[in-house]
Motif scaffolding. Structure first.
Motif, PDB file in Angstrom:
ATOM      1  N   GLU A   1       9.300  -2.687  -0.029  1.00 31.95           N
ATOM      2  CA  GLU A   1       8.351  -2.538  -1.125  1.00 31.95           C
ATOM      3  C   GLU A   1       6.963  -2.215  -0.587  1.00 31.95           C
ATOM      4  O   GLU A   1       6.208  -1.413  -1.178  1.00 31.95           O
TER       5      GLU A   1
ATOM      6  N   GLU B   1       6.372  -0.589   2.197  1.00 33.73           N
ATOM      7  CA  GLU B   1       6.440   0.821   2.585  1.00 33.73           C
ATOM      8  C   GLU B   1       6.390   1.720   1.356  1.00 33.73           C
ATOM      9  O   GLU B   1       5.752   2.785   1.358  1.00 33.73           O
ATOM     10  N   ASN B   2       7.084   1.295   0.303  1.00 34.59           N
ATOM     11  CA  ASN B   2       7.074   2.081  -0.933  1.00 34.59           C
ATOM     12  C   ASN B   2       5.685   2.124  -1.559  1.00 34.59           C
ATOM     13  O   ASN B   2       5.300   3.124  -2.190  1.00 34.59           O
TER      14      ASN B   2
ATOM     15  N   ARG C   1       3.919   5.335  -2.524  1.00 36.12           N
ATOM     16  CA  ARG C   1       3.382   5.552  -3.870  1.00 36.12           C
ATOM     17  C   ARG C   1       1.904   5.960  -3.791  1.00 36.12           C
ATOM     18  O   ARG C   1       1.442   6.879  -4.512  1.00 36.12           O
TER      19      ARG C   1
ATOM     20  N   ASP D   1       9.826  10.392  -0.863  1.00 34.07           N
ATOM     21  CA  ASP D   1      10.725   9.643  -1.754  1.00 34.07           C
ATOM     22  C   ASP D   1      10.607   8.147  -1.475  1.00 34.07           C
ATOM     23  O   ASP D   1      10.462   7.717  -0.309  1.00 34.07           O
ATOM     24  N   LEU D   2      10.700   7.344  -2.531  1.00 34.74           N
ATOM     25  CA  LEU D   2      10.714   5.881  -2.372  1.00 34.74           C
ATOM     26  C   LEU D   2      12.001   5.429  -1.709  1.00 34.74           C
ATOM     27  O   LEU D   2      13.080   5.976  -1.985  1.00 34.74           O
ATOM     28  N   LYS D   3      11.898   4.420  -0.839  1.00 34.17           N
ATOM     29  CA  LYS D   3      13.097   3.851  -0.197  1.00 34.17           C
ATOM     30  C   LYS D   3      13.816   2.947  -1.201  1.00 34.17           C
ATOM     31  O   LYS D   3      13.167   2.126  -1.874  1.00 34.17           O
TER      32      LYS D   3
END
Length: 868
Positions: free
Chosen positions: A663, A665-666, A670, A743-745
């Motif tokens: 999260e 990293e996301n 983002r 892209d989100l993980k």
């Protein structure tokens, strides 16, 4: 009992009284493992059933011997119990001693009741038993060398010698040949290194006759080490008493075995003549009152009529004595049938003095006396009258004795029996009322547990008063006294002494059957049932075996060798040794390793190996103590569930940690993507602005007038044409290059609890709920019982004529227990035990027992003797 051994006078002499208070039971195992047994003393029935008595006593002794030998490699040298009794006119034994040993492959143990403390010195009789075992071994060898049929002729010879050798033991005991004070000079408690002190709670148990102690629970166990260097202390663990089974044998089995031995001896500890004389009197009394049963309403009239019967009995015994003395001095030589006819003719000469009752009495005496004579002279040859003197006078002496106590014992029998039947009937009626109610499994279990205990204690209350010699002649006082005793017992009753895990498991099974029916859609009942069985197996089999194995001398010796050789931790080598036990099932191995890991986690810093060993010994005994009770097993289920929950919680924790990292990293992605979108929006806005500006300037340019230039008059714009904006695509391509879209993980799936965990949680909830319900219901069930017990002593307590007692066989059995079988009046209390290590003959173990109220302190110690 042979004629030679019977009384020489008309009443038992002091010597015979001492003989009645003395017993010798010799149990021998031949080199082929065949048991031999002989019993002598305490009446004719003991000798008539000599081998039966010995074979019944031997397993009780061997059970203790084998436990100590198998678990600790120790020989049982001797055991001693002091025998308490209510003072009275008859001589009773004061001490019970067991001693024995093995020589040349033959093991012999003698169980001795002595009429006086100190008559049997354990070391003197131990030395005698070694010689005796050697003699039997020599006879065994001679039987084999002479090629006798061992199973028939050979054993017959061995049994005969066994009987003779036991007779020698008995005679030498009577002559005080084993009396001494060897131990007082060579072995004092203060010279013994104490290694263990165990305190147990017990109660005097009168639910069985003879009474004895019943150990309730172990209260405290202390293990200590002698003062020595580390090498000697490590060696000390190779010979000290370690295993729970051995400690239980010393602290529970031995104290309780005294009663078991006395019970076997008491079954035949009487003279047949007294039992026969009592039967004749009882039958005649029943005929005199015309009844075989008596109700409560008939008690007073029956008690009044017994006075008249006693007068007849006294007169009849006097006539019977005159007849017997007359026949003995007649000098006639007849068969036994002829002697009986002559006695009957002599009786007829007293016809004028014989009423119907007296005639019936004397016929009964003659008939029973001749039964005794026939057992002494089984071959129907002719014998002289004087040869029957001992047998007949012996029977006459017991007839007089029965005459002395018959009236008082009968009155007490009526009081006790009617009161007992009344209170038993009241309790049984209460049970019938309760079982008609729709009780749930918990209430039913609690009710049955309390009821069975109170029922046993009701009978024990009567037996306790008999043991104490209490005589209550008022029926109301007796019932009130017994009821009050029962109430006091009830107040001290702890239901958790009666309930074990099997009871909780049974209640849980009933609940599973109710809640996991096909209609509920739940299908894991079989799994739960199997888990309950596994925990029961853990309690009854696995846990005790683990404790025994981890403290076994061979096992520890191997571990200590590895620790010494490798220098590794004790816990590591214990686990290594456990893993090497490949014959053990996986569940056993996992549980054992779990214990060792638990010990490692619980251990403090212990700098030396002996201290570590001592703590391990303490841990195992404490651990096995926690593994057996109902609450403890439920705690085990809770612990097992919490361990699995901890594993699941760790999985969830790891999932949350990974998810949090992803999260994070996301969030960066983002932010990057949002910045990119912002730049794109700004680029688009800038492009729109630039295009609008371009179009505006272009329009302005177009609105300006055009001038002519040159000869040709070509139009020339007054302003330069604006430069168009860079295409939006170029900006977007640049942004894509500088700020590519990311892209989100994906987040991992949250772990679900395993089926095993769900089943454990359900089992935990089920057991803890039932345990809590049982605890809550305990108070209500005790209140119900308390009210009923209080009602037993209320003025309105009903006395019904439906309560009837027999006055023939039941009264005869009462007399057998109350008067004829004397050993039933003894209460054994363990005094001490001696053990010996066969591999270290000069290493002796002393176990002492101290009774204080309801607490028994057992002290275990050892010492090396300087001389043997």
């Amino acid at each position: 009992m042979s004629g030679k051994k019977k009384g020489r006078d008309q009443a038992p002499s002091t010597v015979e009284a001492i003989q009645m208070a003395s017993v010798s039971v010799l149990s021998t195992t031949t080199r082929k493992g065949i048991p031999l047994g002989s019993a002598i003393g305490s009446g004719s029935m003991m000798e008539e059933n000599s081998e039966v008595v010995a074979m019944n006593v031997a397993p009780l002794v061997l059970a203790i011997r084998d436990t100590l030998l198998n678990q600790e490699g120790l020989d049982l040298l001797s055991l001693e119990w002091d025998l308490e009794f209510t003072p009275g006119p008859r001589v009773l034994p004061e001490q019970l001693t067991i001693a024995g040993g093995t020589s040349s492959g033959v093991g012999s143990y003698v169980c001795v009741l002595s009429w006086e403390n100190g008559v049997i010195d354990p070391f003197k009789i131990d030395a005698h038993m070694k010689q005796l075992s050697k003699k039997i071994a020599d006879i065994d060898t001679a039987v084999s060398n002479n090629e006798l049929d061992y199973e028939n002729d050979g054993l017959r010879v061995l049994r005969r010698f066994n009987d003779r050798l036991n007779s020698v033991v008995f005679v030498e005991m009577m002559d005080r040949r084993f009396q001494g004070s060897w131990d007082s000079f060579q072995l004092k408690p203060e010279n013994v290194d104490v290694e263990s002190v165990v305190k147990v709670e017990f109660r005097d148990d009168f639910t069985i006759r003879p009474p004895g102690i019943r150990v309730l629970r172990r209260m405290k166990t202390e293990f200590m080490m002698p003062q020595a260097d580390e090498a000697h202390l490590v060696d000390h663990f190779k010979h000290r008493v370690l295993t729970p089974a051995a400690v239980d044998a010393l602290t529970v089995s031995i104290p309780e075995t005294g009663r078991a031995i006395l019970s076997e001896l008491n079954a035949f500890a009487y003279s047949k003549e007294e039992a026969l004389a009592a039967k004749a009197v009882i039958e005649s009394f029943s005929k005199s009152v015309g009844k075989t049963e008596i109700s409560h309403a008939e008690m007073d009239s029956t008690i009044q009529s017994i006075g008249e019967f006693i007068v007849d009995l006294q007169e009849t015994v006097a006539i019977f004595e005159e007849v017997i003395e007359g026949h003995i001095s007649s000098g006639k030589t007849l068969t036994l049938a002829g002697h009986e006819r002559e006695i009957e003719l002599l009786v007829q000469t007293h016809k004028s003095d014989l009423s119907d009752i007296r005639a019936d009495l004397i016929r009964g005496f003659v008939e029973r006396m001749m039964q005794s004579v026939e057992s002494e002279f089984p071959v129907d040859d002719e014998v002289r009258a004087w040869q029957l003197k001992s047998t007949m006078r012996y029977f006459l002496a017991y007839s007089k004795r029965v005459r002395q106590y018959f009236e008082s014992e009968f009155i007490q029998y009526l009081m006790v029996s009617v009161a007992r039947e009344l209170l038993v009937s009241a309790l049984q009626g209460f049970r019938q009322e309760m079982i008609k109610l729709d009780m749930d499994p918990i209430d039913r279990t609690l009710f049955e547990k309390i009821y069975q205990e109170l029922f046993a204690q009701l009978n024990a209350a009567f037996d306790k008063k008999a043991f104490e010699g209490a005589r209550i002649d008022n029926f109301a006082d007796l019932t009130t006294s017994i009821s009050n005793d029962l109430i006091e017992v009830f107040k001290k009753l702890d239901i958790w002494d009666l309930v074990d895990f099997a009871d909780i498991a049974e209640i849980a099974r009933a609940e599973l059957k109710r809640t996991h029916s096909p209609d509920t859609g739940l299908d894991n009942s079989s799994v739960l049932m199997e888990m309950l069985l596994d925990f029961e197996t853990l309690v009854s089999e696995i846990a005790p075996d683990i404790a025994q194995t981890l403290l076994a001398k061979d096992f520890l010796d191997k571990v200590l060798t590895w620790v010494t050789d490798t220098g590794k931790d004790l816990e590591d080598e214990l686990i290594r040794a456990v893993r090497a036990l490949t014959e053990k099932p996986e569940a056993w191995l996992n549980e054992a390793v779990g214990w060792i890991e638990e010990f490692r986690r619980a251990s403090d810093s212990r700098p030396t190996l002996p201290n570590n060993l001592l703590e391990f010994l303490r841990f195992i005994h404490e651990r096995i103590g926690r593994a057996s009770g109902a609450r403890s097993v439920v705690d085990k289920v809770v612990d097992e569930t919490e361990q699995r929950e901890a594993v699941y919680d760790q999985q969830v924790k790891e999932w949350k940690s990974v998810s949090k990292q992803i999260e994070a990293e996301n969030e960066t992605i983002r932010a990057h993507n949002e910045h990119r979108e912002t730049i794109i929006i700004q680029a688009k806005q800038q492009f729109i602005k630039e295009r609008e500006d371009y179009e505006l300037r272009l329009a302005k340019m177009r609105e300006q007038p055009v001038s002519l230039a040159g000869e040709d008059q070509l139009p020339v714009p007054t302003a330069q044409k604006p430069t168009p904006p860079v295409p939006l695509e170029s900006h977007l391509q640049r942004i894509d290059a500088e700020y590519p879209s990311k892209d989100l993980k994906p987040l991992p799936e949250c772990p679900e609890p395993s089926e095993e965990l769900l089943v454990y949680q359900e089992l935990r909830s089920l057991l803890t709920e039932k345990l809590e319900q049982m605890t809550n219901r305990q108070g209500e069930m005790e209140r119900v019982f308390g009210e009923r017990l209080e009602g037993l002593t209320s003025p309105g307590a009903e006395v019904t004529d439906a309560v009837r007692v027999g006055i023939v066989e039941p009264f005869h059995e009462y007399l057998m227990d109350s008067t004829i079988r004397g050993l039933g009046h003894l209460f054994p209390r363990t005094k001490r035990a001696y053990l010996r290590d066969p591999e270290r003959p000069n290493l002796l173990y002393l176990v002492t027992y101290e009774h204080d109220g309801s607490e028994l302190t057992v002290t275990i110690g050892d010492t090396y003797l300087r001389g043997d």
